[in-house]
Design a protein around this motif. Structure first.
Motif, PDB file in Angstrom:
ATOM      1  N   ILE A 223       0.863  -1.170   0.000  1.00 10.79           N
ATOM      2  CA  ILE A 223       0.000   0.000   0.000  1.00 10.79           C
ATOM      3  C   ILE A 223       0.901   1.222   0.000  1.00 10.79           C
ATOM      4  O   ILE A 223       1.463   1.594   1.035  1.00 10.79           O
ATOM      5  N   GLY A 224       1.064   1.825  -1.169  1.00 10.40           N
ATOM      6  CA  GLY A 224       2.035   2.909  -1.265  1.00 10.40           C
ATOM      7  C   GLY A 224       3.433   2.364  -1.035  1.00 10.40           C
ATOM      8  O   GLY A 224       3.905   1.490  -1.756  1.00 10.40           O
ATOM      9  N   THR A 225       4.083   2.850   0.021  1.00 10.38           N
ATOM     10  CA  THR A 225       5.459   2.435   0.303  1.00 10.38           C
ATOM     11  C   THR A 225       5.552   1.364   1.383  1.00 10.38           C
ATOM     12  O   THR A 225       6.655   0.889   1.672  1.00 10.38           O
ATOM     13  N   VAL A 226       4.424   1.001   2.006  1.00  6.48           N
ATOM     14  CA  VAL A 226       4.498   0.014   3.092  1.00  6.48           C
ATOM     15  C   VAL A 226       3.987  -1.340   2.616  1.00  6.48           C
ATOM     16  O   VAL A 226       3.127  -1.431   1.741  1.00  6.48           O
ATOM     17  N   GLN A 227       4.522  -2.375   3.230  1.00  8.10           N
ATOM     18  CA  GLN A 227       4.238  -3.752   2.834  1.00  8.10           C
ATOM     19  C   GLN A 227       3.392  -4.448   3.894  1.00  8.10           C
ATOM     20  O   GLN A 227       3.627  -4.297   5.094  1.00  8.10           O
ATOM     21  N   LEU A 228       2.390  -5.205   3.447  1.00  6.79           N
ATOM     22  CA  LEU A 228       1.632  -6.024   4.380  1.00  6.79           C
ATOM     23  C   LEU A 228       2.458  -7.243   4.789  1.00  6.79           C
ATOM     24  O   LEU A 228       3.202  -7.790   3.971  1.00  6.79           O
ATOM     25  N   PRO A 229       2.333  -7.684   6.032  1.00 10.05           N
ATOM     26  CA  PRO A 229       3.014  -8.931   6.411  1.00 10.05           C
ATOM     27  C   PRO A 229       2.441 -10.093   5.598  1.00 10.05           C
ATOM     28  O   PRO A 229       1.256 -10.103   5.249  1.00 10.05           O
ATOM     29  N   THR A 230       3.271 -11.064   5.305  1.00  7.00           N
ATOM     30  CA  THR A 230       2.874 -12.182   4.449  1.00  7.00           C
ATOM     31  C   THR A 230       1.660 -12.917   5.010  1.00  7.00           C
ATOM     32  O   THR A 230       0.746 -13.282   4.261  1.00  7.00           O
ATOM     33  N   THR A 231       1.617 -13.108   6.321  1.00  4.46           N
ATOM     34  CA  THR A 231       0.498 -13.842   6.906  1.00  4.46           C
ATOM     35  C   THR A 231      -0.826 -13.122   6.677  1.00  4.46           C
ATOM     36  O   THR A 231      -1.849 -13.755   6.393  1.00  4.46           O
ATOM     37  N   ALA A 233      -1.466 -10.770   4.230  1.00  3.57           N
ATOM     38  CA  ALA A 233      -1.756 -10.753   2.796  1.00  3.57           C
ATOM     39  C   ALA A 233      -2.322 -12.094   2.340  1.00  3.57           C
ATOM     40  O   ALA A 233      -3.282 -12.141   1.555  1.00  3.57           O
ATOM     41  N   ASP A 234      -1.749 -13.176   2.838  1.00  5.91           N
ATOM     42  CA  ASP A 234      -2.246 -14.506   2.468  1.00  5.91           C
ATOM     43  C   ASP A 234      -3.653 -14.746   3.009  1.00  5.91           C
ATOM     44  O   ASP A 234      -4.506 -15.334   2.326  1.00  5.91           O
ATOM     45  N   ALA A 235      -3.913 -14.292   4.231  1.00  7.78           N
ATOM     46  CA  ALA A 235      -5.234 -14.476   4.824  1.00  7.78           C
ATOM     47  C   ALA A 235      -6.295 -13.722   4.034  1.00  7.78           C
ATOM     48  O   ALA A 235      -7.405 -14.224   3.814  1.00  7.78           O
ATOM     49  N   ILE A 236      -5.964 -12.511   3.595  1.00  4.39           N
ATOM     50  CA  ILE A 236      -6.901 -11.714   2.799  1.00  4.39           C
ATOM     51  C   ILE A 236      -7.153 -12.384   1.456  1.00  4.39           C
ATOM     52  O   ILE A 236      -8.287 -12.420   0.962  1.00  4.39           O
ATOM     53  N   GLN A 237      -6.122 -12.937   0.848  1.00  2.00           N
ATOM     54  CA  GLN A 237      -6.275 -13.603  -0.446  1.00  2.00           C
ATOM     55  C   GLN A 237      -7.173 -14.828  -0.365  1.00  2.00           C
ATOM     56  O   GLN A 237      -7.913 -15.134  -1.300  1.00  2.00           O
ATOM     57  N   ARG A 238      -7.153 -15.533   0.768  1.00  3.18           N
ATOM     58  CA  ARG A 238      -7.910 -16.785   0.901  1.00  3.18           C
ATOM     59  C   ARG A 238      -9.325 -16.575   1.431  1.00  3.18           C
ATOM     60  O   ARG A 238     -10.162 -17.469   1.312  1.00  3.18           O
TER      61      ARG A 238
END
Length: 348
Positions: A223-231, A233-238
């Motif tokens: 989101i802009g310059t900041v990164q979501l934690p992998t856990t 981002a994966d939870a949102i995708q699923r």
């Protein structure tokens, strides 16, 4: 009242009335424990000078000079920040590693009579804990994802859900960014550092109840310059998604409203569009930049949505995820409030 122990761990963080950050202002600005008050025992310049003196002339000379500054700065904090604190006030102090800066501060406060304590391991211990929490918390929550192309009213619906008592996680609010090339906030507020975003995210996640669903917007991993934690981002995708289906005209009107402020500086808007170079034909990009300079925002936003944002959204759709399509005739406050009421009733 018995005094608090001189050194405590993060588990005792919420047992204190105030958390004091004894690091320099620059360290505090980069990231700090949410709610902590900046009370530096060395300014940025003083910290730099003491560090240089330590390397060039050794620890004794550095501490002799630094001790004078630390004592003076602590005295000023006691006089200004703590003039109204009662005898029962309980402060927790931390610095970079739980070393001399916070130790000196705690010693002063305890000599005065306050039950002050030092955070074991300081900010470094806190940062390790944040990283652990970012990995552990998202899988424990039940996610519901708001999806839909640009202008579907996802953020406004998220806020409407919060007003109805639903649990929400506003990632764009935490990131201070809408997540696109035009997504900077209109007030000029910069995005937080990655570490500050992580801290705010953990603070928000810890407030959510695992027994109730959490609504969140569909976001990319950045989101802009900041990164979501992998856990996360994966939870949102699923997670199951609710796909908002809104007429193009209504979406365009919302985008025109939300991004009208970009028209205040046509040249700056044209320069922002340069980030799309290589993604679209040069003549298309030149046309968009010309429209930006001419203030023709309706035409510009309509083509950006049709030729850039909508195709980008379709390409990013996850496969094999349970999706419910929810048609909306418009994105007026009344429609969004009614939708939020219906969803909260169905997903208490």
């Amino acid at each position: 009242m018995a005094h608090a122990p001189a050194i405590v761990t993060l588990d005792a963080l919420h047992a204190f009335d105030t958390v004091l950050d004894a690091r320099s202002p620059a360290e505090y600005a980069l990231d700090h424990i949410p709610g902590a008050v900046s009370a530096p025992v060395l300014s940025d310049d003083e910290r730099r000078i003491v560090g240089t003196l330590y390397k060039q002339r050794g620890p004794f000379e550095a501490r002799r000079l630094g001790g004078v500054w630390v004592a003076r700065n602590i005295a000023q904090h006691v006089q200004r920040l703590m003039a109204d604190k009662p005898a029962a006030w309980r402060p927790l102090v931390y610095c970079w590693r739980g070393g001399q800066r916070s130790g000196a501060f705690v010693l002063w406060l305890r000599q005065i009579g306050w039950a002050a304590a030092q955070l074991q391991g300081g900010y470094k211990a806190y940062r390790r804990w944040v990283v652990q929490q970012l990995d552990a918390l998202p899988p424990r929550l039940t996610w519901r994802v708001l999806a839909g192309p640009t202008g579907s009213g996802k953020t406004r619906l998220l806020h409407a859900l919060a007003q109805q008592g639903a649990q929400v996680l506003d990632l764009e609010g935490l990131a201070h960014h809408r997540g696109s090339i035009l997504g900077a906030w209109p007030d000029g507020q910069p995005q937080p550092s990655q570490k500050a975003f992580d801290s705010a995210l953990v603070d928000a996640l810890r407030r959510l109840e695992p027994t109730r669903p959490v609504w969140v917007e569909a976001e990319s991993r950045k989101i802009g310059t900041v990164q979501l934690p992998t856990t996360l981002a994966d939870a949102i995708q699923r997670a199951p998604r609710v796909e908002l289906e809104v007429p193009f005209a209504a979406r365009l009107a919302l985008v025109r409203q939300d991004y009208a402020w970009l028209g205040r500086d046509p040249e700056a808007l044209a320069q922002r569009l340069a980030a799309l170079r290589g993604l679209h034909p040069n003549d298309t990009l030149q046309r968009w930049q010309q429209w930006a300079r001419q203030g023709r925002l309706d035409e510009l936003f309509a083509e950006l949505m049709a030729l850039h944002y909508d195709p980008l959204y379709r390409r990013a759709l996850p496969r094999g995820v349970a999706t419910t399509v929810w048609p909306l005739p418009d994105v007026t406050p009344a429609t969004l409030q009614a939708t939020a009421c219906a969803w909260v009733a169905a997903h208490p």
